[in-house]
Design a protein around this motif. Structure first.
Motif, mmCIF file in Angstrom:
data_model
loop_
_atom_site.group_PDB
_atom_site.id
_atom_site.type_symbol
_atom_site.label_atom_id
_atom_site.label_comp_id
_atom_site.label_asym_id
_atom_site.label_seq_id
_atom_site.Cartn_x
_atom_site.Cartn_y
_atom_site.Cartn_z
ATOM 1 N N ARG A 640 -7.960 2.360 2.031
ATOM 2 C CA ARG A 640 -7.162 2.448 3.257
ATOM 3 C C ARG A 640 -5.779 1.834 3.048
ATOM 4 N NH1 ARG A 640 -10.010 3.465 8.130
ATOM 5 N NH2 ARG A 640 -12.220 3.891 7.765
ATOM 6 N N GLY A 641 -5.705 0.782 2.231
ATOM 7 C CA GLY A 641 -4.404 0.199 1.928
ATOM 8 C C GLY A 641 -3.508 1.162 1.179
ATOM 9 N N LEU A 642 -4.095 1.948 0.255
ATOM 10 C CA LEU A 642 -3.315 2.956 -0.468
ATOM 11 C C LEU A 642 -2.767 4.009 0.484
ATOM 12 C CD1 LEU A 642 -5.540 3.488 -3.655
ATOM 13 C CD2 LEU A 642 -3.284 2.410 -3.552
ATOM 14 N N THR A 643 -3.583 4.421 1.453
ATOM 15 C CA THR A 643 -3.126 5.419 2.427
ATOM 16 C C THR A 643 -1.947 4.894 3.235
ATOM 17 O OG1 THR A 643 -5.387 6.270 2.593
ATOM 18 C CG2 THR A 643 -3.848 6.859 4.359
ATOM 19 N N LEU A 644 -2.019 3.633 3.650
ATOM 20 C CA LEU A 644 -0.925 3.051 4.429
ATOM 21 C C LEU A 644 0.323 2.859 3.576
ATOM 22 C CD1 LEU A 644 -2.977 0.485 6.509
ATOM 23 C CD2 LEU A 644 -1.615 2.345 7.447
ATOM 24 N N ARG A 645 0.146 2.457 2.326
ATOM 25 C CA ARG A 645 1.316 2.298 1.454
ATOM 26 C C ARG A 645 1.998 3.639 1.218
ATOM 27 N NH1 ARG A 645 -2.110 -1.445 -1.276
ATOM 28 N NH2 ARG A 645 -2.622 0.060 -2.909
ATOM 29 N N ALA A 646 1.198 4.705 1.103
ATOM 30 C CA ALA A 646 1.784 6.033 0.935
ATOM 31 C C ALA A 646 2.563 6.461 2.171
ATOM 32 C CB ALA A 646 0.683 7.050 0.627
ATOM 33 N N ALA A 647 2.178 5.922 3.338
ATOM 34 C CA ALA A 647 2.890 6.254 4.576
ATOM 35 C C ALA A 647 4.114 5.377 4.789
ATOM 36 C CB ALA A 647 1.946 6.118 5.771
ATOM 37 N N GLY A 648 4.383 4.455 3.850
ATOM 38 C CA GLY A 648 5.581 3.629 3.955
ATOM 39 C C GLY A 648 5.339 2.192 4.336
ATOM 40 N N TYR A 649 4.084 1.795 4.557
ATOM 41 C CA TYR A 649 3.773 0.412 4.924
ATOM 42 C C TYR A 649 3.530 -0.389 3.646
ATOM 43 C CZ TYR A 649 3.175 2.430 9.551
ATOM 44 O OH TYR A 649 3.379 3.088 10.736
ATOM 45 N N SER A 650 4.611 -0.722 2.978
ATOM 46 C CA SER A 650 4.511 -1.303 1.636
ATOM 47 C C SER A 650 4.029 -2.743 1.639
ATOM 48 C CB SER A 650 5.874 -1.226 0.942
ATOM 49 O OG SER A 650 6.866 -1.871 1.727
ATOM 50 N N ALA A 651 4.015 -3.417 2.778
ATOM 51 C CA ALA A 651 3.564 -4.810 2.804
ATOM 52 C C ALA A 651 2.098 -4.936 2.433
ATOM 53 C CB ALA A 651 3.801 -5.420 4.186
ATOM 54 N N PHE A 652 1.323 -3.853 2.540
ATOM 55 C CA PHE A 652 -0.089 -3.921 2.188
ATOM 56 C C PHE A 652 -0.303 -4.016 0.682
ATOM 57 C CE2 PHE A 652 -0.237 -2.090 6.443
ATOM 58 C CZ PHE A 652 -1.229 -2.853 7.017
ATOM 59 N N GLU A 653 0.779 -3.941 -0.094
ATOM 60 C CA GLU A 653 0.656 -4.168 -1.534
ATOM 61 C C GLU A 653 0.425 -5.639 -1.850
ATOM 62 O OE1 GLU A 653 4.177 -2.707 -3.290
ATOM 63 O OE2 GLU A 653 3.830 -0.600 -2.774
ATOM 64 N N ARG A 654 0.781 -6.523 -0.907
ATOM 65 C CA ARG A 654 0.687 -7.964 -1.161
ATOM 66 C C ARG A 654 -0.409 -8.572 -0.286
ATOM 67 N NH1 ARG A 654 6.230 -7.109 -0.301
ATOM 68 N NH2 ARG A 654 6.132 -8.195 1.687
ATOM 69 N N MET A 655 -1.648 -8.166 -0.521
ATOM 70 C CA MET A 655 -2.767 -8.669 0.272
ATOM 71 C C MET A 655 -3.600 -9.676 -0.502
ATOM 72 S SD MET A 655 -4.292 -5.783 2.808
ATOM 73 C CE MET A 655 -4.959 -4.749 1.525
ATOM 74 N N ALA A 656 -2.972 -10.434 -1.390
ATOM 75 C CA ALA A 656 -3.648 -11.509 -2.127
ATOM 76 C C ALA A 656 -4.929 -11.005 -2.782
ATOM 77 C CB ALA A 656 -3.951 -12.681 -1.194
ATOM 78 N N PRO A 657 -4.827 -10.205 -3.878
ATOM 79 C CA PRO A 657 -6.035 -9.662 -4.516
ATOM 80 C C PRO A 657 -6.963 -10.740 -5.048
ATOM 81 C CG PRO A 657 -4.083 -9.311 -5.892
ATOM 82 C CD PRO A 657 -3.593 -9.792 -4.566
ATOM 83 N N GLU A 658 -6.432 -11.955 -5.301
ATOM 84 C CA GLU A 658 -7.292 -13.021 -5.811
ATOM 85 C C GLU A 658 -8.158 -13.638 -4.719
ATOM 86 O OE1 GLU A 658 -3.645 -14.833 -4.162
ATOM 87 O OE2 GLU A 658 -4.091 -13.130 -5.484
ATOM 88 N N ALA A 659 -7.843 -13.383 -3.451
ATOM 89 C CA ALA A 659 -8.609 -13.955 -2.344
ATOM 90 C C ALA A 659 -9.906 -13.179 -2.147
ATOM 91 C CB ALA A 659 -7.784 -13.939 -1.063
ATOM 92 N N GLY A 660 -10.838 -13.785 -1.419
ATOM 93 C CA GLY A 660 -12.101 -13.127 -1.129
ATOM 94 C C GLY A 660 -11.921 -12.010 -0.116
ATOM 95 N N VAL A 661 -12.988 -11.226 0.055
ATOM 96 C CA VAL A 661 -12.918 -10.088 0.974
ATOM 97 C C VAL A 661 -12.668 -10.540 2.411
ATOM 98 C CG1 VAL A 661 -14.181 -8.101 1.885
ATOM 99 C CG2 VAL A 661 -14.347 -8.678 -0.539
#
Length: 688
Positions: A640-661
């Motif tokens: 879902r984050g990829l879909t939003l980034r493709a729509a221009g919501y680039s802030a979802f690229e920085r969702m702290a991948p090292e953090a837990g779910v």
């Protein structure tokens, strides 16, 4: 007061809604049937009790009222027999008073509501402390100090005194007797602290001083900086861990132990001089309590929204601490502080009277500070229950500062204040020590120095730039603006909504709507605007108004008109809420119908992707993140984050991948809230 008058005074204050709060609506219906088929009978009257018979059961009433009545039936708590006897006893005791019409309910004495208010205001501090306990009183005191009295405290009731306070709202009803007899519209396991909070809120509303609780021991703002930061670091870590655990367990599966952890952290945050974090944690504790009680005001979506904002605040506080900073906008303030000023020049822009839903009425004066280039305000407000204050008449009476003949003399004139005090929200104190000197009326050249908005799209962008982050505190005075429309349309009155509507057009053809809801306080202004709209619009005329967003468009609430064609000797400022129409006003028939052609409105953008994603996140947070399904939730979140980034919501690229779910779900939801906030404010979506 003897037993009979004390009981009768309480029973007269009980209406059907009060009986429903005491028991429930089903028991009240049964009680009315019992009252018809088997009315109660008075068996015995003592100095401190009444003994009644209702069918095969006996009931005992004392001066404390129906909430403390006892019945011999096997039912626990308040039963239908107590309700039936309370209804019947009211008629029995009222027989000694004036006769009642058949079927009519006895009315309380005219001053009964004021007597109930006085009864709560005169409760001794020791009784409040005993009723709520030290922890409960501490919670109630801080709750009331953080309460916005104009927005989060509503006073009402006809036969009794009702108080609605907090967010989500809780309604309390008081019919007399001890504080424990105050009833709530929702079942709550911590009712005592809300009862104490209601009394403290009333006292604060009346301007009475509240006795602060005994401070807790341990580290606080007076500790050494090293110890204080160590305490704050542990607090931030503990709060962040609790928020993540709440999502991992599931917001729909939280326990009473977790609710108590929120309460403990809120007290800790207050002691660590984190007022804003303490307020957020208290709200979370209250929301969790409502969910545990299955109360009507419980809302999982609201809980997740508040949890996400609290998590973002913790992250911001941690980042600021790493830089060695303590920004006041993140720490917050326990109480608003006024900063003294030696001399302050103000330009009067007008005034308006108002009444809030919480039962306050007041008069607000708006000023422009040429030195600070900001709008400032001064407000005098009183509860409606306080007699002798009329905001409409207050405009012509002396004050609010020494040396000022009346608020009306400040409109359209320059003022010089000595000893003025201003708080961070742009509000001026009405302290008696402030000295005001009224100078000459403002000239046309001075009015032209005020920054005017003539492009509605630019106005929308400027408003969005003022508060781009959800963590930025609101500044109410930033909503005021000086509007300079190129043309105006026909004024109309929406009889369904009881609102006056007046379109203002800029040079690009965009429309900004002036709206003013009808009331006794706005009746004069509505009539004046109808007259102004009937005149040919003079280029260069300006409107002082409060601009806000509603239902996807900008709305302006007018205060004053600055006339570009004022005749010699006439004031340039027309205070619409109080001034009479000038002699040169033209009739309403002179409206230019050509201005009513279809135009482009200033609409706010919207997007369906964000609400859908936010709804999915809320479902996952309510369900919980079990370790067995965590990987699946993580994959769905990434997709879902990829879909939003493709729509221009680039802030979802920085969702702290090292953090837990759970942490990533919270961060993603906060990003959704932030994007929706920017879109609602009309701001551009950032590219990175």
């Amino acid at each position: 007061m003897s037993l009979r008058p004390a009981l009768l005074a309480q029973l007269l204050s009980f209406d059907d809604e009060a009986f429903v709060a005491l028991a429930n609506r089903g028991l009240l219906r049964r009680a009315y049937k019992d009252l018809e088929s088997n009315p109660p009978r008075l068996l015995e009257e003592g100095a401190e009790h009444l003994l009644l018979e209702c069918g095969p059961y006996q009931l005992r009433f004392d001066p404390r009222g129906p909430a403390f009545a006892q019945c011999s039936c096997p039912a626990s708590g308040v039963c239908q027999h107590i309700l039936a006897c309370a209804l019947g006893l009211r008629e029995i005791l009222a027989e000694q008073g004036p006769p009642l019409a058949p079927g009519a309910e006895p009315e309380p004495a005219p001053d009964q509501r004021q007597a109930l208010l006085n009864s709560l205001l005169t409760l001794p501090h020791a009784e409040l402390l005993k009723h709520g306990g030290k922890p409960g009183y501490r919670w109630a005191w801080q709750f009331v100090m953080d309460l916005d009295l104009e927005q989060e405290l509503h006073l009402g009731g006809e036969h009794n005194l009702t108080l609605t306070l907090g967010t989500p709202p809780l309604t309390l009803r008081y019919m007399g007797g001890p504080l424990g007899g105050m009833l709530a519209d929702q079942r709550s396991g911590a009712l005592e602290k809300y009862q104490v909070a209601a009394v403290l809120a009333l006292r604060r509303m009346q301007g009475l001083e509240l006795i602060a609780p005994v401070p807790l021991g341990g580290a606080n703002a007076e500790s050494s900086p090293t110890l204080r930061e160590a305490t704050r670091s542990r607090l931030r870590q503990g709060a962040r861990q609790l928020l993540e655990e709440s999502v991992a367990v599931g917001l729909a599966h939280l326990s009473q132990a977790m609710q108590q952890r929120y309460v403990t952290l809120a007290v800790w945050a207050q002691g660590a001089d984190y007022p804003r974090l303490a307020l957020s944690l208290r709200r979370l504790a209250d929301q969790v309590q409502l969910l545990l009680e299955r109360a009507a005001g419980a809302d999982g979506q609201r809980l997740f929204d508040e949890l996400s904002r609290c998590y973002a605040l913790l992250q911001a506080l941690t980042s600021a601490a790493q830089r060695g900073e303590e920004p006041a906008r993140l720490l917050g303030q326990a109480r608003s502080q006024y900063t003294p000023s030696t001399a302050l020049e103000l330009w009067g822009l007008g005034a308006n009277a108002w009444r809030s839903a919480s039962g306050y009425q007041g008069l607000s004066l708006v000023f422009w500070s040429p030195a600070q280039q900001v709008f400032l305000s001064c407000t005098e407000a009183r509860p409606e229950l306080q007699r002798g204050f009329n905001p409409l008449l207050r405009y012509r009476n002396p004050g609010p500062w020494s040396g000022l003949l009346s608020p009306g003399h400040a409109s359209g004139r320059r003022l010089s204040l000595m000893g003025a005090q201003v708080n961070g929200d742009g509000r001026l104190s009405v302290a008696e020590s402030v000295q005001a000197a009224v100078l000459e009326p403002l000239t046309a050249a001075q009015w032209q120095q005020l920054p005017a908005a003539a492009d509605w799209s630019a106005l929308l962008l400027a408003r969005s730039a003022q508060r781009r982050s959800l963590l930025t505190p609101a500044r109410p005075m930033n909503d005021w603006a000086l509007l300079q429309p190129a043309a105006v349309g026909t004024v109309q009155f929406d009889s369904t909504r009881q609102i006056l509507v007046w379109p203002l057009h800029d040079h690009q053809g965009a429309t900004l709507w002036v709206e003013l809801r009808y009331s006794a306080y706005t009746r004069h202004a509505i009539g004046r605007i109808e007259q102004v709209a009937g005149e040919p619009w003079i280029e260069g005329s300006q409107l002082v108004a409060r601009v806000y967003e509603h239902a996807g468009r900008l709305i302006a609430e007018p205060l004053s008109l600055i006339r570009a064609d004022a005749a010699p000797g006439q004031p340039l400022l027309d205070a619409l809420h109080f001034d009479l129409a000038p002699a040169t006003a033209t009739p309403l028939a002179a409206v230019d119908e050509a201005l009513d052609s279809p135009v482009q409105e200033v609409l706010l953008p919207s997007c369906h992707l964000l609400p859908e994603f936010a709804g999915w996140l809320c479902q996952q947070a309510e369900r919980g993140v079990d370790p067995q399904v965590a990987s699946g939730v993580d994959q769905a979140l990434q997709q879902r984050g990829l879909t939003l980034r493709a729509a221009g919501y680039s802030a979802f690229e920085r969702m702290a991948p090292e953090a837990g779910v759970p942490a990533r779900l919270i961060i993603a939801h906060y990003l959704c809230l932030q994007y929706q906030h920017l879109q609602a404010a009309g701001g551009d979506i950032p590219a990175s």
